[in-house]
Design a protein around this motif. Structure first.
Motif, mmCIF file in Angstrom:
data_model
loop_
_atom_site.group_PDB
_atom_site.id
_atom_site.type_symbol
_atom_site.label_atom_id
_atom_site.label_comp_id
_atom_site.label_asym_id
_atom_site.label_seq_id
_atom_site.Cartn_x
_atom_site.Cartn_y
_atom_site.Cartn_z
ATOM 1 N N SER A 154 7.682 2.935 -3.688
ATOM 2 C CA SER A 154 7.075 2.294 -4.719
ATOM 3 C C SER A 154 8.200 2.306 -5.976
ATOM 4 C CB SER A 154 6.169 3.231 -5.105
ATOM 5 O OG SER A 154 5.453 2.849 -6.417
ATOM 6 N N GLY A 190 7.304 1.202 -9.037
ATOM 7 C CA GLY A 190 6.532 0.832 -10.108
ATOM 8 C C GLY A 190 6.637 2.151 -11.160
ATOM 9 N N ASP A 191 5.725 2.238 -11.620
ATOM 10 C CA ASP A 191 5.194 3.726 -12.497
ATOM 11 C C ASP A 191 5.121 4.549 -11.991
ATOM 12 O OD1 ASP A 191 3.832 1.632 -15.334
ATOM 13 O OD2 ASP A 191 5.991 1.871 -14.563
ATOM 14 N N ALA A 250 -0.830 4.845 -11.375
ATOM 15 C CA ALA A 250 -0.789 3.558 -10.470
ATOM 16 C C ALA A 250 -2.226 3.010 -10.833
ATOM 17 C CB ALA A 250 -0.814 3.863 -8.954
ATOM 18 N N SER A 251 -2.020 1.732 -10.859
ATOM 19 C CA SER A 251 -3.243 0.983 -11.114
ATOM 20 C C SER A 251 -4.072 0.822 -10.019
ATOM 21 C CB SER A 251 -2.763 -0.613 -11.428
ATOM 22 O OG SER A 251 -2.381 -1.237 -10.131
ATOM 23 N N THR A 299 -3.003 -1.966 -5.391
ATOM 24 C CA THR A 299 -1.730 -1.659 -4.909
ATOM 25 C C THR A 299 -1.332 -2.637 -3.672
ATOM 26 O OG1 THR A 299 -1.787 0.680 -5.473
ATOM 27 C CG2 THR A 299 -0.169 0.040 -3.654
ATOM 28 N N GLU A 344 8.339 -3.565 -11.738
ATOM 29 C CA GLU A 344 7.877 -3.332 -13.114
ATOM 30 C C GLU A 344 7.110 -4.398 -13.912
ATOM 31 O OE1 GLU A 344 11.967 -2.708 -14.631
ATOM 32 O OE2 GLU A 344 11.927 -0.508 -13.935
ATOM 33 N N LYS A 384 3.739 -4.525 -12.682
ATOM 34 C CA LYS A 384 2.785 -3.472 -13.280
ATOM 35 C C LYS A 384 2.357 -4.007 -14.800
ATOM 36 C CE LYS A 384 0.417 0.249 -13.521
ATOM 37 N NZ LYS A 384 1.092 1.655 -13.750
ATOM 38 N N ASP A 392 -0.773 -5.636 -13.638
ATOM 39 C CA ASP A 392 -1.332 -4.289 -13.445
ATOM 40 C C ASP A 392 -1.592 -3.975 -12.188
ATOM 41 O OD1 ASP A 392 -2.573 -1.730 -14.273
ATOM 42 O OD2 ASP A 392 -4.561 -2.390 -14.251
ATOM 43 N N THR A 449 0.336 -2.273 -8.602
ATOM 44 C CA THR A 449 1.464 -1.555 -8.142
ATOM 45 C C THR A 449 2.086 -1.884 -6.869
ATOM 46 O OG1 THR A 449 0.441 0.519 -9.265
ATOM 47 C CG2 THR A 449 1.989 0.839 -7.432
#
Length: 324
Positions: free
Chosen positions: A51, A53-54, A59-60, A63, A81, A84, A88, A90
């Motif tokens: 992953s 992402g954040d 995580a949103s 996914t 990035e 996300k 929104d 991941t």
């Protein structure tokens, strides 16, 4: 796949397009992947599920798992990035080092999407595996170049000059179409995505088929006068894009099968989130990264999902005809 860095981080580069093993003898034999890959794919996944992402704790709720063959490329981090921030979503990448794996993994719902192939490769897979995966977004076309170290224009090549093209089921047809567009030969009925050297109707040159990894070497050692060289092998050989004496037109109808795509299961072909993720590939920051990874050779395409699916159906019929 189109990007030159292999997922395992080794110095060996993957083809800039999906490339099948060499043909055997016999007309229109399509080399393909054993059906057992479907059940073995989980064990064959070499890359990690990563992953970019954040933080996982943030995580949103959404996914999306995307299968790729080049997760180490920096533009995929940029893409995750943006997914996300803007959607929104991941994004988690499942990295593969074998082109035979991502489609069965998608079919078996180990992935939500994959992005590694062009339409011709998907058509060949669907027909052979009796599957119905669908393209939902275009990424780019990578022109296939013809190189010569002695001549600067195809028209200057001497009569019966030996030209090397790749011998695999994907690139042989495209190489022949490039030579036809360059005025060096003609193909029966104009040729298509599954043409072979047996379909040459007239020719000014002598065409020889080699493994795609060998065409640059044959050019450099003088055993051929010109050669079709995939972009990654050209880079390894020190051939620059500007040195190509001809390449196919990514905007021509004959290039439609070679548009690289995001692929989904048919049931998800209208999923709004997936469609938005396909569009996100064309964010300027992502496209910039793609060009940096590919020496500026990418020609981006924004063909609609509907048109991509029509193009797929056309190439699938060509694949069926090629098997007859």
């Amino acid at each position: 796949m189109t990007e030159p860095t292999p997922p395992n981080g080794s110095s060996e580069e993957l083809p800039d397009e999906p490339r099948l093993p060499s043909r055997g003898t016999g007309r229109r034999r399509v080399v393909w992947i054993a059906a057992a890959a479907v059940v073995l794919v989980a064990a064959l996944v070499i890359g990690l599920v990563v992953s970019l992402g954040d933080d996982p704790e943030e995580a949103s709720a959404t996914t999306v798992r995307i299968g790729v063959v080049d997760a180490s490329q920096p533009y995929w981090k940029t893409y995750a990035e943006l997914a996300k921030e803007e959607l929104d979503v991941t994004v988690k990448y499942v990295n593969f080092n074998d082109y035979s794996q991502p489609n069965p993994a998608l079919k078996e719902k180990q992935l939500d999407l994959n992005q590694f192939q062009h339409i011709q490769y998907l058509a060949n897979y669907n027909v052979t595996a009796n599957d119905d995966l669908q393209p939902i977004g275009a990424t780019a076309v990578y022109p296939l170049p013809l190189y010569s170290l002695k001549f600067t224009d195809p028209s200057a090549l001497p009569k019966n000059a030996k030209i090397a093209i790749p011998n695999d089921a994907i690139n042989e047809a495209r190489g022949l179409l490039v030579l036809q567009a360059a005025g060096l030969l003609t193909l029966k009925d104009g040729g298509g995505a599954f043409s072979t050297v047996e379909d040459i109707a007239t020719k000014k040159v002598d065409v020889t088929t080699l493994d795609a990894s060998q065409t640059a070497g044959a050019l450099q050692n003088g055993s051929v006068v010109a050669a079709i060289v995939n972009n990654n092998y050209a880079t390894n050989a020190g051939l620059k894009p500007a040195q190509a004496i001809f390449k196919d037109d990514p905007g021509s109808p004959s290039a439609a099968p070679y548009v690289n795509i995001f692929t989904a299961r048919r049931a998800d072909a209208t999923n709004e989130t997936y469609l938005k993720l396909a569009e996100l590939y064309h964010d300027p920051a992502v496209e910039k990264g793609v060009q940096e990874a590919n020496s500026g050779t990418a020609v981006f395409r924004t063909t609609s999902a509907e048109q991509l699916q029509k193009d797929l159906a056309t190439v699938e019929q060509q694949a069926r005809d090629a098997k007859k």
